[in-house]
Design a protein around this motif. Structure first.
Motif, short mmCIF file in Angstrom:
data_model
loop_
_atom_site.label_atom_id
_atom_site.label_comp_id
_atom_site.label_asym_id
_atom_site.label_seq_id
_atom_site.Cartn_x
_atom_site.Cartn_y
_atom_site.Cartn_z
N LYS A 23 -13.82 -3.68 -6.22
CA LYS A 23 -13.83 -2.35 -5.63
C LYS A 23 -12.41 -1.80 -5.60
O LYS A 23 -11.46 -2.52 -5.34
CB LYS A 23 -14.33 -2.41 -4.19
N SER A 24 -12.31 -0.52 -5.85
CA SER A 24 -11.01 0.13 -5.71
C SER A 24 -10.70 0.25 -4.23
O SER A 24 -11.57 0.12 -3.37
CB SER A 24 -11.03 1.51 -6.37
N ALA A 25 -9.45 0.53 -3.93
CA ALA A 25 -9.04 0.70 -2.54
C ALA A 25 -9.82 1.84 -1.89
O ALA A 25 -10.24 1.74 -0.73
CB ALA A 25 -7.54 0.96 -2.47
N LYS A 51 -17.28 14.11 1.28
CA LYS A 51 -16.19 15.09 1.29
C LYS A 51 -15.18 14.78 2.39
O LYS A 51 -13.97 14.87 2.20
CB LYS A 51 -16.74 16.51 1.47
N GLN A 52 -15.70 14.42 3.57
CA GLN A 52 -14.84 14.07 4.70
C GLN A 52 -14.00 12.83 4.37
O GLN A 52 -12.80 12.80 4.64
CB GLN A 52 -15.70 13.83 5.94
N LEU A 53 -14.64 11.82 3.79
CA LEU A 53 -13.92 10.60 3.42
C LEU A 53 -12.83 10.91 2.40
O LEU A 53 -11.71 10.40 2.51
CB LEU A 53 -14.89 9.56 2.84
N ASN A 54 -13.14 11.75 1.43
CA ASN A 54 -12.16 12.12 0.42
C ASN A 54 -10.99 12.86 1.04
O ASN A 54 -9.83 12.62 0.68
CB ASN A 54 -12.83 12.97 -0.67
N MET A 55 -11.27 13.76 1.97
CA MET A 55 -10.20 14.51 2.63
C MET A 55 -9.30 13.57 3.43
O MET A 55 -8.07 13.68 3.38
CB MET A 55 -10.80 15.58 3.56
N ILE A 56 -9.91 12.63 4.16
CA ILE A 56 -9.11 11.68 4.94
C ILE A 56 -8.24 10.84 4.01
O ILE A 56 -7.05 10.65 4.24
CB ILE A 56 -10.03 10.78 5.79
N TRP A 57 -8.83 10.31 2.93
CA TRP A 57 -8.10 9.47 1.98
C TRP A 57 -6.95 10.25 1.34
O TRP A 57 -5.84 9.73 1.19
CB TRP A 57 -9.05 8.94 0.91
N SER A 58 -7.19 11.49 0.99
CA SER A 58 -6.17 12.31 0.33
C SER A 58 -4.97 12.56 1.24
O SER A 58 -3.85 12.70 0.77
CB SER A 58 -6.76 13.65 -0.09
N ASN A 59 -5.22 12.62 2.54
CA ASN A 59 -4.15 12.90 3.49
C ASN A 59 -3.45 11.65 4.02
O ASN A 59 -2.51 11.76 4.80
CB ASN A 59 -4.69 13.72 4.67
N MET A 60 -3.91 10.48 3.61
CA MET A 60 -3.30 9.23 4.07
C MET A 60 -2.00 8.96 3.32
O MET A 60 -1.88 9.27 2.13
CB MET A 60 -4.26 8.05 3.87
N THR A 61 -1.05 8.36 4.02
CA THR A 61 0.20 7.95 3.38
C THR A 61 -0.01 6.62 2.67
O THR A 61 -1.03 5.94 2.88
CB THR A 61 1.32 7.79 4.42
N GLU A 63 1.51 3.92 3.27
CA GLU A 63 1.50 2.86 4.28
C GLU A 63 0.12 2.73 4.92
O GLU A 63 -0.33 1.64 5.23
CB GLU A 63 2.55 3.13 5.37
N GLU A 64 -0.55 3.87 5.13
CA GLU A 64 -1.90 3.84 5.71
C GLU A 64 -2.92 3.29 4.72
O GLU A 64 -3.91 2.68 5.13
CB GLU A 64 -2.32 5.24 6.15
N ARG A 65 -2.69 3.48 3.43
CA ARG A 65 -3.61 3.00 2.40
C ARG A 65 -3.41 1.51 2.11
O ARG A 65 -4.31 0.85 1.59
CB ARG A 65 -3.41 3.76 1.11
N ALA A 66 -2.25 0.97 2.43
CA ALA A 66 -1.90 -0.40 2.05
C ALA A 66 -2.94 -1.45 2.46
O ALA A 66 -3.25 -2.33 1.65
CB ALA A 66 -0.53 -0.76 2.61
N PRO A 67 -3.50 -1.41 3.66
CA PRO A 67 -4.48 -2.45 4.03
C PRO A 67 -5.72 -2.47 3.14
O PRO A 67 -6.34 -3.52 2.97
CB PRO A 67 -4.87 -2.10 5.46
#
Length: 70
Positions: A23-25, A51-61, A63-67
């Motif tokens: 799975k991708s991140a 759409k909500q998930l995509n918006m949240i992911w797009s706005n993450m830094t 560092e927030e995506r690292a986990p």
């Protein structure tokens, strides 16, 4: 068994035993957060949740995506 070469190809192509990609991140993030968003508003359609998930992911830094990338 009476299988033709075409039957064998079809079975191999649809085999669940074949290796699948990891799975991708983003997909990992979505699988963990989808229920959380649904719980916040159970009237949302699947499309709106995505759409909500995509918006949240797009706005993450990064560092927030690292986990999710490990």
């Amino acid at each position: 068994l009476g299988l033709t070469p075409d039957d064998v190809k079809r079975c191999n192509r649809n085999s669940t035993a074949s290796a699948s990609r990891a799975k991708s991140a983003y997909l990992y993030f979505c699988s963990l957060k989808r229920e959380e968003i649904r719980a916040q508003n159970n009237q949302m359609s699947s499309n709106d949740i995505n759409k909500q998930l995509n918006m949240i992911w797009s706005n993450m830094t990064d560092e927030e995506r690292a986990p999710y990338e490990e």
